[in-house]
Design an enzyme around this catalytic site. Structure first.
Site, PDB file in Angstrom:
ATOM      1  NE  ARG A   1     -77.757 -79.432 -70.934  1.00 29.15           N
ATOM      2  CZ  ARG A   1     -77.211 -80.245 -71.681  1.00 29.15           C
ATOM      3  NH1 ARG A   1     -75.783 -79.959 -72.235  1.00 29.15           N
ATOM      4  NH2 ARG A   1     -77.560 -81.481 -71.755  1.00 29.15           N
TER       5      ARG A   1
ATOM      6  CB  SER B   1     -82.666 -82.792 -66.494  1.00 23.69           C
ATOM      7  OG  SER B   1     -82.467 -83.622 -67.672  1.00 23.69           O
TER       8      SER B   1
ATOM      9  CD  GLU C   1     -79.866 -78.903 -66.044  1.00 20.68           C
ATOM     10  OE1 GLU C   1     -79.423 -80.181 -65.971  1.00 20.68           O
ATOM     11  OE2 GLU C   1     -79.836 -78.678 -67.495  1.00 20.68           O
TER      12      GLU C   1
HETATM   13  C1  LIG Z   1     -89.218 -81.855 -71.868  1.00 23.95           C
HETATM   14  C2  LIG Z   1     -87.880 -81.001 -71.900  1.00 23.95           C
HETATM   15  C3  LIG Z   1     -86.675 -81.646 -72.318  1.00 23.95           C
HETATM   16  C4  LIG Z   1     -85.524 -80.849 -72.187  1.00 23.95           C
HETATM   17  N1  LIG Z   1     -84.395 -81.274 -72.840  1.00 23.95           N
HETATM   18  C5  LIG Z   1     -83.228 -80.696 -72.858  1.00 23.95           C
HETATM   19  C6  LIG Z   1     -82.105 -81.286 -73.378  1.00 23.95           C
HETATM   20  O1  LIG Z   1     -82.180 -82.341 -73.856  1.00 23.95           O
HETATM   21  N2  LIG Z   1     -80.873 -80.423 -73.533  1.00 23.95           N
HETATM   22  C7  LIG Z   1     -80.898 -79.208 -72.874  1.00 23.95           C
HETATM   23  O2  LIG Z   1     -79.849 -78.434 -73.001  1.00 23.95           O
HETATM   24  N3  LIG Z   1     -81.827 -78.591 -72.453  1.00 23.95           N
HETATM   25  C8  LIG Z   1     -83.449 -79.508 -72.247  1.00 23.95           C
HETATM   26  N4  LIG Z   1     -84.229 -78.758 -71.619  1.00 23.95           N
HETATM   27  C9  LIG Z   1     -84.245 -77.566 -71.194  1.00 23.95           C
HETATM   28  C10 LIG Z   1     -84.777 -76.269 -71.801  1.00 23.95           C
HETATM   29  O3  LIG Z   1     -85.408 -76.762 -72.950  1.00 23.95           O
HETATM   30  C11 LIG Z   1     -83.549 -75.716 -72.310  1.00 23.95           C
HETATM   31  O4  LIG Z   1     -82.905 -74.858 -71.118  1.00 23.95           O
HETATM   32  C12 LIG Z   1     -83.919 -74.235 -73.319  1.00 23.95           C
HETATM   33  O5  LIG Z   1     -82.682 -73.631 -73.765  1.00 23.95           O
HETATM   34  C13 LIG Z   1     -84.772 -73.304 -72.365  1.00 23.95           C
HETATM   35  O6  LIG Z   1     -85.327 -72.371 -73.421  1.00 23.95           O
HETATM   36  P1  LIG Z   1     -86.496 -71.463 -72.985  1.00 23.95           P
HETATM   37  O7  LIG Z   1     -86.802 -70.466 -74.352  1.00 23.95           O
HETATM   38  O8  LIG Z   1     -87.777 -71.928 -72.600  1.00 23.95           O
HETATM   39  O9  LIG Z   1     -85.625 -70.488 -71.914  1.00 23.95           O
HETATM   40  P2  LIG Z   1     -86.132 -70.051 -70.421  1.00 23.95           P
HETATM   41  O10 LIG Z   1     -86.442 -71.169 -69.685  1.00 23.95           O
HETATM   42  O11 LIG Z   1     -87.329 -69.095 -70.595  1.00 23.95           O
HETATM   43  O12 LIG Z   1     -84.990 -69.265 -70.002  1.00 23.95           O
HETATM   44  C14 LIG Z   1     -83.709 -69.966 -69.941  1.00 23.95           C
HETATM   45  C15 LIG Z   1     -82.735 -68.898 -69.623  1.00 23.95           C
HETATM   46  O13 LIG Z   1     -82.405 -68.083 -70.596  1.00 23.95           O
HETATM   47  C16 LIG Z   1     -82.342 -66.712 -70.408  1.00 23.95           C
HETATM   48  N5  LIG Z   1     -83.187 -66.194 -71.699  1.00 23.95           N
HETATM   49  C17 LIG Z   1     -84.242 -66.497 -72.446  1.00 23.95           C
HETATM   50  N6  LIG Z   1     -84.398 -65.749 -73.769  1.00 23.95           N
HETATM   51  C18 LIG Z   1     -83.535 -64.744 -73.420  1.00 23.95           C
HETATM   52  C19 LIG Z   1     -83.219 -63.621 -74.184  1.00 23.95           C
HETATM   53  N7  LIG Z   1     -83.721 -63.244 -75.330  1.00 23.95           N
HETATM   54  N8  LIG Z   1     -82.197 -62.536 -73.737  1.00 23.95           N
HETATM   55  C20 LIG Z   1     -81.499 -62.779 -72.673  1.00 23.95           C
HETATM   56  N9  LIG Z   1     -81.890 -64.022 -71.897  1.00 23.95           N
HETATM   57  C21 LIG Z   1     -82.668 -64.940 -72.257  1.00 23.95           C
HETATM   58  C22 LIG Z   1     -83.304 -66.669 -69.149  1.00 23.95           C
HETATM   59  O14 LIG Z   1     -83.077 -65.540 -68.609  1.00 23.95           O
HETATM   60  C23 LIG Z   1     -82.984 -67.886 -68.759  1.00 23.95           C
HETATM   61  O15 LIG Z   1     -81.645 -67.602 -67.931  1.00 23.95           O
HETATM   62  C24 LIG Z   1     -85.524 -79.491 -71.847  1.00 23.95           C
HETATM   63  C25 LIG Z   1     -86.861 -78.952 -71.029  1.00 23.95           C
HETATM   64  C26 LIG Z   1     -87.860 -79.726 -71.359  1.00 23.95           C
HETATM   65  C27 LIG Z   1     -89.186 -79.152 -70.859  1.00 23.95           C
END
Ligand SMILES: Cc1cc2nc3c(=O)[nH]c(=O)nc-3n(C[C@H](O)[C@H](O)[C@H](O)COP(=O)(O)OP(=O)(O)OC[C@H]3O[C@@H](n4cnc5c(N)ncnc54)[C@H](O)[C@@H]3O)c2cc1C
Length: 340
Positions: free
Chosen positions: A165, A240, A336
């Site tokens: 991660r 998480s 996290e």
């Molecule tokens: C129900 C649920 C289940 C989940 N299960 C998992 C799992 O099994 N495994 C797992 O790894 N994670 C899991 N997650 C966490 C989450 O889905 C991941 O961390 C995911 O990658 C976040 O994506 P996001 O687009 O919402 O990013 P955000 O939360 O909006 O951002 C995450 C990070 O990415 C950066 N970022 C986003 N887009 C860009 C861009 N275009 N350019 C530069 N930086 C950028 C942001 O600055 C931040 O640091 C889960 C979350 C939920 C709600």
């Protein structure tokens, strides 16, 4: 390019927190991203770059710029050998749509990451992982606009220092790049699917499936995840909430003597990892709430918004859990989720 002022982020975070930002900029192509980079140069407070906001807890209004990618689309390119292909995807695409596309076309590599919320840009920042797979296994290249220069940069997976991660985008490159595209390297030959993690094999057996197709494996993973994790559209959450703590050997041996049932994962000679969900459950928090902020009743690692919670409510709950776990086990558990 989209440019809004005093903009609500409610639709941009899965915790369902109604916070606003001073200014919201959304780039839909590389030229837009370069224009956004120019606007960000010299602003007093760092921007907040977001994807789907599924790893984010907003504790109040954000008095600066929030930036989001709306770059869509994908293209299929030849890889270095005939058994693979390259899939170049816009950073604003929904990650699970990419997995669905791969599975539909018989391209192997992304299937175990089915149903992880969020967008493509974040897959490369977070190194998303599940069921024995992680994004870094299939990331070939990340393209981004450097905020300080507006230049287009390309990074190979080796440059991104991927770990559990973790990536360089979360550490020394934080707030330096607007990711525009991520290219994944996928196998055209399906076989040797990774079904050894979690309940996958048991669930396949229950369905009398010996050699699953990509689609069958995806369906099983989606069902397992839907049973275990709350749907953010129904119950706000960010997956998480806490990282699993790693403890030293001496402390671990003492705890194991006291709690022989304690689950644990070997890290190395000196360290052992303990599931934070188990610690939280043992501390009596599973299913409990403080006001509108709660601990999910099926997975203690997930904090939820039971309706109308503010970021501060979730943070207060987080602190109470941390305190109880520390008092009871002598272990500090840390979030996290990105708390802003
Ligand atoms: C129900 C649920 C289940 C989940 N299960 C998992 C799992 O099994 N495994 C797992 O790894 N994670 C899991 N997650 C966490 C989450 O889905 C991941 O961390 C995911 O990658 C976040 O994506 P996001 O687009 O919402 O990013 P955000 O939360 O909006 O951002 C995450 C990070 O990415 C950066 N970022 C986003 N887009 C860009 C861009 N275009 N350019 C530069 N930086 C950028 C942001 O600055 C931040 O640091 C889960 C979350 C939920 C709600």
């Amino acid at each position: 390019m989209r440019d809004e002022v005093n903009y609500s982020l409610l639709a941009h975070n899965t915790f369902g927190i109604d916070a606003r930002c001073f200014r919201f900029l959304e780039y839909a192509d590389i030229e837009d991203a370069q224009m956004v980079a120019k606007m960000l140069r010299g602003i007093p407070t760092p921007p907040l770059i977001i994807g789907g906001g599924s790893n984010l807890l907003l504790t109040g209004d954000y008095d600066s710029y929030v930036v989001h990618s709306a770059i869509k689309g994908h293209e299929v390119l030849p890889a270095d050998d005939a058994d693979h292909l390259l899939l170049r995807v816009g950073s604003g695409e929904v990650w699970d749509d990419v997995v669905a596309l791969c599975v539909k076309n018989g391209w192997q590599g992304a299937e175990n990451l089915s149903l992880i919320p969020g967008e493509v840009g974040a897959s490369a920042v977070q190194n998303i992982g599940a069921y024995g797979s992680e994004a870094s296994h299939i990331i070939y290249k990340v393209e981004a606009v450097e905020i300080s220069t507006g230049q287009l940069r390309e990074f190979k997976a080796e440059d991104c220092q991927y770990g559990y991660r973790q990536s360089r985008f979360k550490t020394e490159w934080k707030n330096r790049f607007l990711i525009t595209h991520v290219t994944y390297r996928l196998s055209k030959q399906t076989g040797n699917l990774n079904i050894e993690y979690g309940n996958i094999r048991a669930e396949l057996e229950r369905r009398h499936i010996d050699n699953p197709t990509l689609q069958q494996l995806r369906d099983v993973i989606i069902d397992i995840r839907n049973n275990k994790l709350p749907d953010p559209k129904v119950l706000g959450n960010a997956g998480s909430f806490f990282m699993n703590p790693v403890v030293g050997r001496e402390q671990f041996e003492q705890l194991l003597a006291q709690y022989p049932q304690m689950p644990h994962y070997h890290i190395d000679e000196q360290h052992e990892k303990i599931p934070a969900g188990w610690l939280i459950e043992q501390a009596g928090w599973k299913g409990r709430s403080i006001g509108p902020a709660g601990v999910h009743d099926r997975q203690a690692l997930v904090l939820v918004n039971r309706g109308g919670a503010r970021g501060a409510d979730i943070v207060y709950l987080c602190q109470q859990i941390q305190k109880d776990v520390l008092d009871r086990f002598g272990i500090q558990i840390n979030p996290e989720v990105n708390i802003i």
